[in-house]
Scaffold this active site. Structure first.
Site, PDB file in Angstrom:
ATOM      1  N   CYS A 186     -27.325 -24.252  17.412  1.00  0.00           N
ATOM      2  CA  CYS A 186     -28.490 -23.431  17.073  1.00  0.00           C
ATOM      3  C   CYS A 186     -28.265 -22.004  17.577  1.00  0.00           C
ATOM      4  O   CYS A 186     -27.293 -21.370  17.181  1.00  0.00           O
ATOM      5  CB  CYS A 186     -29.774 -24.057  17.602  1.00  0.00           C
TER       6      CYS A 186
ATOM      7  N   HIS B  30     -29.407 -29.030  14.703  1.00  0.00           N
ATOM      8  CA  HIS B  30     -29.367 -29.747  15.973  1.00  0.00           C
ATOM      9  C   HIS B  30     -28.777 -31.144  15.755  1.00  0.00           C
ATOM     10  O   HIS B  30     -29.498 -32.055  15.332  1.00  0.00           O
ATOM     11  CB  HIS B  30     -30.771 -29.883  16.554  1.00  0.00           C
TER      12      HIS B  30
ATOM     13  N   GLU C 242     -28.089 -33.289  17.970  1.00  0.00           N
ATOM     14  CA  GLU C 242     -28.723 -34.213  18.912  1.00  0.00           C
ATOM     15  C   GLU C 242     -30.080 -34.704  18.409  1.00  0.00           C
ATOM     16  O   GLU C 242     -30.637 -35.662  18.956  1.00  0.00           O
ATOM     17  CB  GLU C 242     -28.858 -33.548  20.283  1.00  0.00           C
TER      18      GLU C 242
END
Length: 216
Positions: A87, A197, A199
């Site tokens: 990001c 992202h 994750e």
């Protein structure tokens, strides 16, 4: 930190910007030994360095410099040691960021400007597909319609780095579209980054992190 046998050590660089706990959990599930730290020696010696980032470009750059992260990233890359930005952690790798008409210098590892998205709805928040090169190592094993989670109002919308030396591999640039195309990921030697992202991107994000760890 003592390594488990056969597992790579990844440092999540803690400079005050980014959801470091989510990144730590995702990397651990993907098979890495993970430590959250801003310790210079630990960050320098890890197999991989993950640089998260949430918030304003200028604030992230200030925090990174205060933690000597700019120096750590530069030293690692000069020695071919892998670094991955996520990001805003990817955005600061570019030459500059432009927010509210204010221009801030980035790390200039890649040319280009991070600029406001040109779209009817901003921020770009939610799931989206990407267009990855066929030879991408980051997206290996992922379906063409795999979706990733984005939360951002700014992006790099023009890629200008060209490689004319045949001995060097050209960067692999992955694109997505929100209003107009923007850079969603880059693989460039030891330096990789994603605008989305991983994750927060479920199974697709987990596979992507596993792919990165597998290159360390």
């Amino acid at each position: 930190m003592e390594l488990s046998e056969g597992r790579k050590k990844v440092v999540v660089f803690d400079y005050g910007f980014g959801n470091v706990r989510s990144a730590e959990r995702a990397l651990a599930r993907a098979g890495a030994d993970v430590e959250i730290t801003r310790d210079f020696d630990t960050a320098m010696n890890a197999d991989g360095l993950l640089v998260p980032g949430v918030g304003a470009f200028a604030a992230c750059m200030r925090g990174l410099k205060e933690a000597r992260g700019d120096w750590i990233i530069g030293r690692r890359l000069s020695g071919g040691r892998p670094v991955m930005g996520i990001c805003v952690g990817m955005q600061i790798l570019f030459a500059r960021g432009i927010e509210h008409g204010v221009e801030t210098e980035g790390l200039d590892e890649w040319p280009g400007a991070v600029e406001p998205l040109q779209a009817a709805v901003v921020p770009h928040m939610g799931w989206n597909t990407v267009d990855a090169p066929a030879d991408s190592r980051l997206f290996a094993g992922l379906a063409p319609d795999a979706r990733f989670y984005f939360v951002h109002s700014y992006a790099v919308q023009d890629w200008s780095l060209e490689v004319h030396n045949p001995a060097l591999s050209a960067p692999r640039v992955t694109w997505s579209t929100h209003g107009k195309p923007f850079v969603a990921a880059v693989e460039n030697g030891a330096l990789w980054g994603t605008q989305f992202h991983p994750e927060k991107s479920g199974d697709a994000g987990a596979q992507l992190l596993t792919n990165w760890i597998g290159t360390l």
